[in-house]
Design an enzyme around this catalytic site. Structure first.
Site, short mmCIF file in Angstrom:
data_model
loop_
_atom_site.label_atom_id
_atom_site.label_comp_id
_atom_site.label_asym_id
_atom_site.label_seq_id
_atom_site.Cartn_x
_atom_site.Cartn_y
_atom_site.Cartn_z
N HIS A 1 -11.01 -4.12 -1.41
CA HIS A 1 -11.75 -2.93 -0.51
C HIS A 1 -12.94 -3.59 -0.19
CE1 HIS A 1 -9.22 -0.55 -3.74
NE2 HIS A 1 -9.24 0.30 -2.69
N ASP B 1 -15.50 -3.67 -3.23
CA ASP B 1 -15.18 -4.63 -4.41
C ASP B 1 -15.95 -5.76 -4.09
OD1 ASP B 1 -13.08 -2.81 -4.83
OD2 ASP B 1 -11.55 -4.09 -3.87
C1 NOJ Z 1 -6.78 2.20 -5.02
C2 NOJ Z 1 -5.10 2.69 -5.38
O1 NOJ Z 1 -5.13 2.92 -6.65
C3 NOJ Z 1 -4.20 1.67 -4.82
O2 NOJ Z 1 -2.92 2.29 -4.97
C4 NOJ Z 1 -4.45 1.41 -3.21
O3 NOJ Z 1 -3.45 0.36 -2.79
C5 NOJ Z 1 -5.93 0.85 -3.08
N1 NOJ Z 1 -6.76 1.78 -3.69
C6 NOJ Z 1 -5.99 0.33 -1.80
O4 NOJ Z 1 -6.46 1.54 -1.15
#
Ligand code: NOJ
Ligand code: MG
Length: 394
Positions: A58, A61
């Site tokens: 993300h 992150d």
């Molecule tokens: C967190 C979620 O728990 C996960 O399943 C998802 O793939 C990621 N975020 C990506 O957005």
């Protein structure tokens, strides 16, 4: 039985992990962190050292909200160096549209146009970062897209808002000539009481409503745990996405059905079900990204985090071996041949409609009682043979 080392991952497996999985510190809604932080760069390096082919991230992150341009550049060059040195690639990027309180009532589907605009801008920036790192896919998990109080949000309007955002972002990718696909990751609930696009079927139907030019670049990355939270069968959900030509990426993990999001390691809850997931990928030659998206148990320290990384890939490889054994097992093949046999003359009778084909089909005299008695379906034997093969006694 193969030697230990033959289960080692290789690049052709296309195994990846979310960096957030390795960075997870064991916090849950009832308890605080249980282990020391591992930062994103260390996570990427550690994944590479354990044989992972790729990582996904993300935006936040790696690059905190509000990070200065200088800091972004510095982190970028450190990350690229790790990628060069180790050979690990960034396969997918995504946007954190769920953690900051600004998204407390949704991002693309917030009622507030300013929040929606911020969300789309945040994704554009995240796409730029992911493209710079060479990501081939970009994920859309609608973490906060949903509701608890249905009076507050019109779900039809929400679908339109979600579509506008995706259409706009597809065009943004094309305008920038990024070689990137999008995937939607369905989930039925958590963190919202109910989330939009709860299953693969919902996501596929939604993709078919995007602007024509965008439909081809959007697929799904279903996650085992999310599917099982909805009480559905991952083998069937993944299969429908394959059949629709929309399975671009897997999110592998495990989960006890119809509970909170457990994010368990692949194969740790239902080995037989995971066997069928792997079988599907082998039988249909799935060549996309196989990302593990799960969390180490709260009890683990850093060593345990790396044990967790290794066990996910190892279990997949062992199950892959079991799939090959099952597909070649003489008894299983003979049983399947019997079960799947049938009068080929009736195959394809209605593949294409013509008045003649309709007349022909209507004219056939079937004897359903005889047809029902016709063939043995030895499913008890079939399932037991597979069980014994999985248990290692065959
Ligand atoms: C967190 C979620 O728990 C996960 O399943 C998802 O793939 C990621 N975020 C990506 O957005
Ligand atoms: Mg996921």
């Amino acid at each position: 039985m193969s030697s230990m080392s033959s289960y080692a991952p290789s690049a052709s497996d296309k195994f990846a992990f979310g960096v957030w999985c390795v960075m997870n510190r064991g916090r849950d809604p009832f308890g605080d962190v249980t282990r020391r932080p591992i930062d994103a760069l260390k996570a990427v390096r550690g994944l590479a050292e354990r044989g992972a082919w790729g990582f996904e991230f993300h935006d936040n992150d790696i690059f905190p909200i509000g990070a200065s341009a200088a800091r972004v550049r510095r982190t970028m060059s450190e990350l690229k160096k790790i990628m060069r040195d180790t050979g690990i690639r960034c396969c997918s990027g995504t946007t954190n549209l769920f953690y900051h309180p600004v998204f407390k009532d949704g991002a693309f589907t917030s009622n507030d146009p300013k929040v929606r605009a911020y969300a789309v801008q945040k994704v554009m920036n995240a796409i730029d970062l992911a493209a710079e790192l060479g990501a081939q896919n970009f994920l859309f998990w609608g973490g906060r897209e949903g509701a608890e109080v249905d009076f507050a949000k019109d779900p039809v309007v929400s679908a339109k808002r979600f579509r506008d955002a995706l259409n706009f972002l597809c065009a943004y990718v094309r305008q920038n000539r990024y070689a990137m696909t999008f995937t939607i990751e369905p989930k039925p609930n958590e963190p919202r009481g109910d989330m939009y696009l709860p299953s693969v079927g919902n996501a596929l139907a939604f993709i078919a409503t995007l602007d024509k030019a965008n439909q081809k670049m959007v697929g799904v990355n279903p996650e085992v745990a999310h599917i099982k939270m909805a009480g559905l069968n991952p083998y069937h959900e993944f299969a429908q996405a394959i059949e629709a030509g929309r399975l671009f990426e897997l999110h592998l993990n495990d989960q006890k059905p119809v509970r909170y999001d457990q994010d368990l390691a692949f194969g740790s809850a239902d080995l037989k079900e995971c066997f069928f997931i792997v079988k599907l990928m082998v039988d249909h030659r799935f060549d996309g990204i196989k990302a593990f998206d799960c969390h180490p148990y709260r009890t683990e320290d850093e060593d345990g985090v790396w044990d967790f990384v290794e066990r996910n890939m190892r279990t997949y490889k062992i199950l892959e071996e079991k799939v090959h054994e099952a597909n070649q097992n003489r008894e299983l093949c003979a049983l399947l041949e019997e079960i799947r046999a049938g009068d080929k003359a009736f195959d394809g009778l209605y593949r294409r409609f013509t008045p003649a084909a309709a007349r022909k089909l209507k004219g056939i005299r079937f004897d359903p009682d005889r047809l029902a008695r016709g063939r043995k379906l030895a499913y008890e034997k079939l399932d037991q043979l597979l069980t014994e093969l999985l248990l290692g006694v065959r």
